[in-house]
Design a protein around this motif. Structure first.
Motif, PDB file in Angstrom:
ATOM      1  N   ALA A   1      39.243 -16.887  21.420  1.00  0.00           N
ATOM      2  CA  ALA A   1      39.866 -16.201  20.235  1.00  0.00           C
ATOM      3  C   ALA A   1      38.982 -16.333  19.014  1.00  0.00           C
ATOM      4  N   VAL A   2      38.614 -17.534  18.898  1.00  0.00           N
ATOM      5  CA  VAL A   2      37.896 -17.850  17.616  1.00  0.00           C
ATOM      6  C   VAL A   2      36.506 -17.191  17.537  1.00  0.00           C
ATOM      7  N   ALA A   3      35.876 -17.017  18.833  1.00  0.00           N
ATOM      8  CA  ALA A   3      34.560 -16.340  18.872  1.00  0.00           C
ATOM      9  C   ALA A   3      34.741 -14.910  18.737  1.00  0.00           C
ATOM     10  N   CYS A   4      35.974 -14.466  19.176  1.00  0.00           N
ATOM     11  CA  CYS A   4      36.192 -13.050  19.124  1.00  0.00           C
ATOM     12  C   CYS A   4      36.563 -12.853  17.278  1.00  0.00           C
ATOM     13  N   GLY A   5      37.416 -13.625  16.545  1.00  0.00           N
ATOM     14  CA  GLY A   5      37.345 -13.672  15.327  1.00  0.00           C
ATOM     15  C   GLY A   5      35.890 -13.455  14.627  1.00  0.00           C
ATOM     16  N   LEU A   6      35.052 -14.384  15.017  1.00  0.00           N
ATOM     17  CA  LEU A   6      33.789 -14.517  14.418  1.00  0.00           C
ATOM     18  C   LEU A   6      33.019 -13.420  14.991  1.00  0.00           C
ATOM     19  N   GLY A   7      33.236 -12.624  15.918  1.00  0.00           N
ATOM     20  CA  GLY A   7      32.459 -11.343  16.294  1.00  0.00           C
ATOM     21  C   GLY A   7      32.975 -10.294  15.281  1.00  0.00           C
ATOM     22  N   PHE A   8      34.170 -10.189  14.929  1.00  0.00           N
ATOM     23  CA  PHE A   8      34.498  -9.387  13.864  1.00  0.00           C
ATOM     24  C   PHE A   8      33.836  -9.601  12.642  1.00  0.00           C
ATOM     25  N   MET A   9      33.768 -10.966  12.213  1.00  0.00           N
ATOM     26  CA  MET A   9      33.269 -11.297  10.771  1.00  0.00           C
ATOM     27  C   MET A   9      31.628 -10.813  11.005  1.00  0.00           C
ATOM     28  N   TYR A  10      31.296 -11.098  12.167  1.00  0.00           N
ATOM     29  CA  TYR A  10      29.710 -10.703  12.198  1.00  0.00           C
ATOM     30  C   TYR A  10      29.295  -9.274  12.069  1.00  0.00           C
ATOM     31  N   LEU A  11      30.496  -8.332  12.607  1.00  0.00           N
ATOM     32  CA  LEU A  11      30.259  -7.036  12.642  1.00  0.00           C
ATOM     33  C   LEU A  11      30.574  -6.451  11.124  1.00  0.00           C
ATOM     34  N   MET A  12      31.583  -6.981  10.635  1.00  0.00           N
ATOM     35  CA  MET A  12      31.791  -6.722   9.211  1.00  0.00           C
ATOM     36  C   MET A  12      30.820  -7.073   8.248  1.00  0.00           C
ATOM     37  N   LYS A  13      30.349  -8.219   8.540  1.00  0.00           N
ATOM     38  CA  LYS A  13      28.911  -8.649   7.560  1.00  0.00           C
ATOM     39  C   LYS A  13      27.964  -7.728   7.741  1.00  0.00           C
ATOM     40  N   SER A  14      27.540  -7.466   8.950  1.00  0.00           N
ATOM     41  CA  SER A  14      26.508  -6.576   9.153  1.00  0.00           C
ATOM     42  C   SER A  14      26.679  -5.258   8.793  1.00  0.00           C
ATOM     43  N   ALA A  15      27.806  -4.532   9.034  1.00  0.00           N
ATOM     44  CA  ALA A  15      28.249  -3.166   8.378  1.00  0.00           C
ATOM     45  C   ALA A  15      28.210  -3.282   6.934  1.00  0.00           C
ATOM     46  N   ALA A  16      28.532  -4.284   6.277  1.00  0.00           N
ATOM     47  CA  ALA A  16      28.524  -4.295   4.786  1.00  0.00           C
ATOM     48  C   ALA A  16      27.036  -4.375   4.269  1.00  0.00           C
ATOM     49  N   GLU A  17      26.055  -5.165   5.118  1.00  0.00           N
ATOM     50  CA  GLU A  17      24.969  -5.194   4.899  1.00  0.00           C
ATOM     51  C   GLU A  17      24.225  -3.831   4.873  1.00  0.00           C
ATOM     52  N   ASP A  18      24.528  -3.052   6.040  1.00  0.00           N
ATOM     53  CA  ASP A  18      24.033  -2.025   6.221  1.00  0.00           C
ATOM     54  C   ASP A  18      24.259  -1.038   4.898  1.00  0.00           C
ATOM     55  N   LYS A  19      25.464  -1.096   4.543  1.00  0.00           N
ATOM     56  CA  LYS A  19      25.779  -0.256   3.491  1.00  0.00           C
ATOM     57  C   LYS A  19      25.257  -0.664   2.150  1.00  0.00           C
ATOM     58  N   ALA A  20      24.636  -2.091   2.207  1.00  0.00           N
ATOM     59  CA  ALA A  20      24.529  -2.682   0.802  1.00  0.00           C
ATOM     60  C   ALA A  20      25.665  -2.877  -0.095  1.00  0.00           C
ATOM     61  N   ASP A  21      26.961  -3.107   0.677  1.00  0.00           N
ATOM     62  CA  ASP A  21      28.236  -3.565  -0.073  1.00  0.00           C
ATOM     63  C   ASP A  21      27.920  -4.872  -0.397  1.00  0.00           C
TER      64      ASP A  21
END
Lengths: 445, 281
Positions: free
Chosen positions: B150-170
């Motif tokens: 469950a925590v790994a899944c939460g961290l997976g979301f965290m990774y994807l959010m962070k990575s999307a934010a970086e792509d958009k330079a957010d």
């Protein structure tokens, strides 16, 4: 020819294949959880239609986990594991037994982490200090003279490189255990009425009778309930009878089976017959007899002038337990009817005579019987898997070299380290050695 | 105080803690983070007491058994395991932002236990098949594994959010979330930990089945789904170890793996039939 052999070999030696097989095993396993397994043929026609049902039949989807193609996938996995291991183990073994005192000294400075310290001490003194620093931190160093310098080497856990192969082997051991079980074992069941014995059970696969080579006697079956009516315990008092002698007795419940000569008897069900077992003893003559009694029928004890019958039933305070009203007559006449609770024993007192009267409901116990000579291999495999996973995940092969050489008027002490995983933890260990060494060399730098 | 009161308080505690962790993430306020951690710890203690008290109460009712025997009790334990796993992670990596992706799972599990349709909260006696010490070993090992996933899944979301934010330079989330490489490393370690416990869970289940029925493996839907989950994580680990997969791919696999866990846990009980029928009543 050898080319062809190599291509098959490298096909099975690839990790890509492992990933594909694991992927397909996962997908295939889903099918068997969605489509009911081993139902009668018309059930599939009813639920999925004739065409789909025929398709299922062709691909053995109705008994998918034993189908040729699912078993082939498992065999592929086993071959893949075996060949990957054969392919990689020799190289890994070389690393395990490698003499690291022969390491090329030019490579040491390029390792990460590595640290060079200069000191005014002699080669031998610096080496002694380095050895002490390593020992302080639990590293036992060996030493060798190399290119006019001294090389120290210490390592921890070279064998941990084998952890992953222990895991892979454990899967093969489990497979082997499962195969031994399916070829040399059986699963079956039998219903044994109380007070009866049997030497034959019936296979699950084909309902063929299987001879045990000894008899199992069910002495007594008892059923108890919780206050809310849920079943609390199914208990069978069993005995193993060989050559007319009881060689072993055990009271079994669910989760606590009886094992004898490789056969294991599990409590699995029971059957009620609406009949009663009555044991009657004449306390003077010590004559005893066991009767199977149907309610409402008069039973005569041949040889003793006794008749009795069950004439009524009523609830007791305990849920789902009943008491029974008994009509009783002997040579002195008809007794006052008395109540006895299921499973109890009472004394019937008459003029100058006394009887012990015991009654319980008559059941047959349903036993599941298995013989599985492979189960211990499976358990050994499981244990190996857990140990192997722990080693593979949490332990690492850590190596530290110290190379001490003269450089003009100074002595250079080069500390280098290497680990195959868990770098962060290793760097902490390395830093501890480094700090201790710097401390020892400080006064001489 | 009764166990159900304590567990009710825990549900509320995890709700507030989830809100505080999410606020910390969005508003970058250090203080709410400290309060969230403190509240999580206190709630965890209350929940631990609640579980202990429920165990004690079952003895008073004359059917003493560890509170790990039905859907309600397993959900409470699942939530408990997520929280203790998360708290240790927070201490080890000294990062509170993971809480926003972990504690909500603990809350959802408790809320579902308390308000879910058809979930029986009564302490009920153990039927004969469940009367085994392997029950405790099996449930504990499985749910420690599930909690890690469950925590790994939460961290997976965290990774994807962070990575999307970086792509958009957010810059909103980039500043607050840990470095992508750090998240990737924690996901990997969490999956390894969960995989070990899932393996132990499947093995203890097999031993238990063998002592109850004489069959350690019968391709029951629950068993099969736990194996499917095991395959998914085994595949993930091999993809990483041998093919160098990391980053987004592993983050997605952490999410897919947890979906399989969820299906093994609930889907099998509600949609398929089999031995583990505790959830269907």
């Amino acid at each position: 020819m050898s080319n062809q052999k190599n291509s098959i070999w490298s096909f099975f030696a690839s990790v890509k294949l492992a990933l594909f097989v694991i992927f397909f095993l996962a997908i295939a396993s889903v099918i068997g959880t969605v489509i009911p397994q081993n139902s009668p043929p018309d059930a599939y026609v009813k639920e999925f239609g004739a065409n789909l049902a025929r398709f299922f039949q062709i691909l053995d989807i109705t008994d998918m986990y034993n189908s040729w193609w699912f078993v082939s996938l498992l065999i592929m996995l086993a071959l893949n594991l075996t060949i990957c291991t054969i392919e990689r183990l020799p190289n890994v073994w070389r690393l395990v037994v490698l003499n690291n005192l022969e390491t090329d000294t030019d490579r040491l400075a390029k390792m990460r982490p590595s640290q060079e310290i200069h000191t005014t001490l002699t080669l031998e003194d610096a080496a002694a200090k380095a050895k002490a620093s390593l020992a302080e931190n639990g590293w036992q160093a060996k030493e060798a003279v190399r290119d006019s310098g001294i090389l120290l080497f210490a390592q921890k856990g070279p064998w941990t490189r084998l952890g992953v192969y222990v895991v892979h082997t454990s899967i093969l051991v489990i497979f082997a255990g499962a195969m031994i079980g399916s070829y040399f074992g059986y699963k079956g069941s039998v219903m044994i009425p109380e007070t009866r014995a049997t030497d034959t059970i019936y296979s699950f696969n084909n309902e063929e009778p299987i001879k045990l080579g000894f008899e199992v006697l069910c002495k007594r079956f008892t059923l108890s309930h919780y206050a809310n009516g849920a079943p609390k315990e199914f208990r069978s008092d069993l005995a193993i009878v060989e050559d007319g002698k009881e060689v072993l007795t055990k009271s079994i419940v669910v989760n606590d089976p009886l094992s004898y000569k490789g056969h294991t008897f599990y409590q699995s069900s029971y059957q009620s017959y609406k009949k009663f077992l009555v044991s009657l003893t004449d306390n003077q003559t010590k004559n005893a007899e066991l009767f199977l009694v149907e309610p409402g029928k008069e039973i005569k004890w041949q040889g003793e002038d006794v008749s009795f019958g069950i004439i009524n039933r009523d609830k007791t305070e305990t849920p789902l337990r009943f008491k029974y009203k008994i009509w009783f007559k002997d040579s002195t006449g008809v007794a006052e009817p008395f109540w006895i609770t299921d499973g109890d024993t009472t004394t019937v007192k008459r003029d100058g005579k006394e009887y012990t009267f015991a009654l319980k409901e008559f059941f047959a116990t349903g036993l599941q019987v298995t013989k599985d000579p492979g189960v211990w291999y499976v358990y050994i495999g499981c244990t190996l898997m857990l140990l192997g996973l722990m080693v593979a995940f949490f332990l690492s092969h850590r190596r530290i070299w110290v190379y001490i050489k003269r450089e003009e008027d100074k002595t250079s002490v080069l500390l280098s380290g290497n680990t195959n995983k868990n770098r962060l933890t290793f760097e902490k260990n390395f830093d501890a050695v480094n700090r201790s060494l710097e401390e020892k060399l400080k006064s001489h730098s | 105080m009764t166990s159900s009161q304590l567990l009710g308080i825990s549900t509320l505690g995890y709700l507030v803690a989830s809100a505080l962790y999410i606020a910390t993430l969005i508003f970058k306020t250090q203080k709410t983070g400290v309060v969230a951690s403190l509240l999580t710890l206190i709630t965890f203690l209350a929940q631990t007491a609640g579980i202990g008290l429920r165990w004690y109460e079952s003895y008073n009712m004359g059917m003493g058994h560890a509170p790990l025997s039905n859907m309600y009790e397993s959900l409470v334990f699942f939530s408990w395991a997520i929280v203790i796993f998360y708290l240790l992670l927070e201490m080890k990596f000294n990062n509170r932002l993971i809480g926003a992706f972990a504690i909500p799972f603990a809350f959802i599990s408790m809320a579902y236990a308390s308000f879910g349709k058809g979930i029986n909260q009564e302490i009920s006696p153990l039927i004969p098949a469940l009367q085994s010490n392997w029950l405790i070993a099996h449930v504990i090992t499985c749910f420690i594994g599930y909690a890690a996933f469950a925590v790994a899944c939460g961290l997976g979301f965290m990774y994807l959010m962070k990575s999307a934010a970086e792509d958009k330079a957010d810059t909103g989330l980039i500043g607050t979330l840990p470095n992508l490489r750090v998240i990737d490393d924690i996901i990997h370690k969490t999956i390894i930990f969960g995989f070990l416990w899932l393996s132990a869970g499947i093995i203890t289940g097999a031993i238990w089945a063998n002592s109850a029925w004489g069959t350690y493996w019968s391709w029951d839907p629950k068993e099969t789904w736990s194996l499917i989950t095991w395959f998914i994580y085994a595949g993930t680990l091999h993809a990483r170890f041998t093919r160098g997969w990391q980053g987004k791919r592993i983050a997605w696999l952490a999410i897919i793996g947890f979906l399989s866990v969820i299906f093994t846990y609930f889907g099998v009980n509600f949609l398929l039939s089999g031995l583990h029928s505790y959830g269907s009543s």
